[in-house]
Write an enzyme that holds these catalytic residues in place. Structure first.
Site, PDB file in Angstrom:
ATOM      1  N   HIS A 133       2.281 -21.675  21.505  1.00 17.22           N
ATOM      2  CA  HIS A 133       0.889 -21.272  21.724  1.00 17.22           C
ATOM      3  C   HIS A 133       0.846 -20.441  22.995  1.00 17.22           C
ATOM      4  O   HIS A 133       1.552 -20.734  23.964  1.00 17.22           O
ATOM      5  CB  HIS A 133       0.016 -22.519  21.881  1.00 17.22           C
ATOM      6  CG  HIS A 133      -1.294 -22.265  22.573  1.00 17.22           C
ATOM      7  ND1 HIS A 133      -1.532 -22.638  23.881  1.00 17.22           N
ATOM      8  CD2 HIS A 133      -2.421 -21.652  22.147  1.00 17.22           C
ATOM      9  CE1 HIS A 133      -2.759 -22.276  24.221  1.00 17.22           C
ATOM     10  NE2 HIS A 133      -3.319 -21.678  23.191  1.00 17.22           N
TER      11      HIS A 133
ATOM     12  N   ARG B 284      -6.899 -14.701  29.113  1.00 18.69           N
ATOM     13  CA  ARG B 284      -8.337 -14.454  28.977  1.00 18.69           C
ATOM     14  C   ARG B 284      -8.947 -14.001  30.305  1.00 18.69           C
ATOM     15  O   ARG B 284      -8.411 -14.258  31.386  1.00 18.69           O
ATOM     16  CB  ARG B 284      -9.033 -15.715  28.469  1.00 18.69           C
ATOM     17  CG  ARG B 284      -8.816 -16.923  29.341  1.00 18.69           C
ATOM     18  CD  ARG B 284      -9.295 -18.218  28.684  1.00 18.69           C
ATOM     19  NE  ARG B 284      -9.046 -19.363  29.554  1.00 18.69           N
ATOM     20  CZ  ARG B 284      -7.910 -20.051  29.584  1.00 18.69           C
ATOM     21  NH1 ARG B 284      -6.914 -19.711  28.779  1.00 18.69           N
ATOM     22  NH2 ARG B 284      -7.753 -21.073  30.414  1.00 18.69           N
TER      23      ARG B 284
ATOM     24  N   HIS C  21      11.392 -22.554  30.249  1.00 20.06           N
ATOM     25  CA  HIS C  21      10.856 -22.769  31.595  1.00 20.06           C
ATOM     26  C   HIS C  21      11.429 -21.782  32.614  1.00 20.06           C
ATOM     27  O   HIS C  21      10.724 -21.399  33.549  1.00 20.06           O
ATOM     28  CB  HIS C  21      11.076 -24.216  32.028  1.00 20.06           C
ATOM     29  CG  HIS C  21      10.020 -25.143  31.489  1.00 20.06           C
ATOM     30  ND1 HIS C  21       8.797 -25.294  32.100  1.00 20.06           N
ATOM     31  CD2 HIS C  21       9.992 -25.921  30.376  1.00 20.06           C
ATOM     32  CE1 HIS C  21       8.059 -26.151  31.397  1.00 20.06           C
ATOM     33  NE2 HIS C  21       8.761 -26.538  30.343  1.00 20.06           N
TER      34      HIS C  21
ATOM     35  N   GLY D   3     -21.068 -20.080  19.550  1.00 23.52           N
ATOM     36  CA  GLY D   3     -21.292 -19.398  18.275  1.00 23.52           C
ATOM     37  C   GLY D   3     -20.179 -18.435  17.960  1.00 23.52           C
ATOM     38  O   GLY D   3     -20.384 -17.415  17.313  1.00 23.52           O
ATOM     39  N   GLY D   4     -18.970 -18.744  18.424  1.00 24.38           N
ATOM     40  CA  GLY D   4     -17.808 -17.926  18.089  1.00 24.38           C
ATOM     41  C   GLY D   4     -17.516 -18.034  16.602  1.00 24.38           C
ATOM     42  O   GLY D   4     -18.139 -18.820  15.876  1.00 24.38           O
TER      43      GLY D   4
END
Length: 299
Positions: free
Chosen positions: A106, A110, A145, A258-259
């Site tokens: 993942h 952002r 890592h 409300g995505g």
């Protein structure tokens, strides 16, 4: 330099393109794109690769949403955001491989900015990447890592240990008393010393993800496996679902603002199973996972 949302958006769109190209090169299958608009403002590009040669499902999502007021999930711990318009944008991806010896991964980067007339903008970057193996290989964990540490080093000696610790703390299932996987990096609310520095770090994390992940995929994707390994993979995927629906702040933020639900839940594995009171056999490779995912210093 002042915060430049347009510059960040261009980087994120390019990052989505690059990561999709890199995953396609490994898998052979193509991503299907789904562009969407949000009624309250903004939209995104969701891309999904399904039933490929290597990946059962890989979703790489870009979203850029904006609005006149913040949702409750965001203002609860940041009251200074109340009454501000906001923009939130990011690239988020999850890869679920077919082969149980290839870990799930993942990544997310952002940017968030909230403004009101006559006041300085409030902005920050966040993101990171983390790895969820089903069968533990030390060399894979060390590579993952070390790649994370090396991309952090130009930004300071203390950056990797700090964001590794944050990742270990964030991707933790309290109700199971378990780590979700072996962690990686997690950062949020990053806005010092300045925009340029923070943006450069976010770019390094975004670009570093495939350097960390793809060598592991190449190393494990042809390993032979059978029904036992597949069943264990599906069982452990249940932990992924539990974390995302119970603990993940990003999922909550997306649903509360409300995505687009399909895009937010794109991180879910396509097949999962739960088994009541499952206990792996003592001494089995499956039993070894519990020790492997415990927090430790991998580098």
């Amino acid at each position: 330099m002042k915060p430049d949302a347009h510059l960040v958006k261009q980087f994120l769109l390019n990052l989505q393109d690059t990561i999709c190209q890199q995953l396609t090169a490994v898998d052979g299958a193509e991503f299907v794109e789904d562009s969407w608009q949000r009624e309250a403002g903004g939209g995104g590009r969701s891309r999904v690769l399904r039933n490929g040669g290597v990946f059962e499902q890989a979703g790489v999502n870009f979203s850029h949403v904006h609005g006149d007021a913040m949702p409750a999930s965001a203002t609860a711990h940041r009251p200074e955001l109340a009454g501000r318009s906001f923009e939130a944008m990011g690239v988020s991806l999850v890869v679920h491989p077919h082969n149980p010896y290839v870990p799930t991964s993942h990544a997310n980067v952002r940017f968030f900015i909230a403004e009101k007339p006559g006041a300085e903008p409030v902005w920050w970057f966040g993101g990171g990447f983390d790895l969820t193996p089903f069968y533990g290989f030390e060399e894979d964990a060390i590579h993952w890592h070390r790649t994370a540490r090396d991309l952090c080093l130009p930004f300071g000696e203390d950056v990797y240990p700090r964001y590794k610790k944050w990742c270990d703390e964030y991707f933790y299932l309290k109700h199971r008393n378990e780590q979700r996987g072996i962690g990686g990096l997690f950062f949020d609310d990053l806005n010092t010393p300045d925009f340029d520095h923070c943006f450069a770090f976010m770019q390094a994390v975004g670009k570093g993800y495939t350097n960390a992940y793809l060598p592991i995929v190449e190393r494990r994707k042809t390993m032979a496996y059978g029904e036992r390994e597949r069943n264990f993979q599906l069982y452990r995927r249940g932990r992924y679902v539990e974390f995302n629906l119970v603990w993940d702040r990003g999922t909550l933020f997306g649903l509360q603002t409300g995505g687009r639900t399909e895009s937010i839940l794109m991180s879910m594995p396509p097949l999962v199973r739960w088994e009541y009171d499952y206990q792996p056999k003592d001494g089995s490779p499956e039993a070894a996972l519990n020790e492997f995912i415990k927090v430790r210093d991998w580098v």
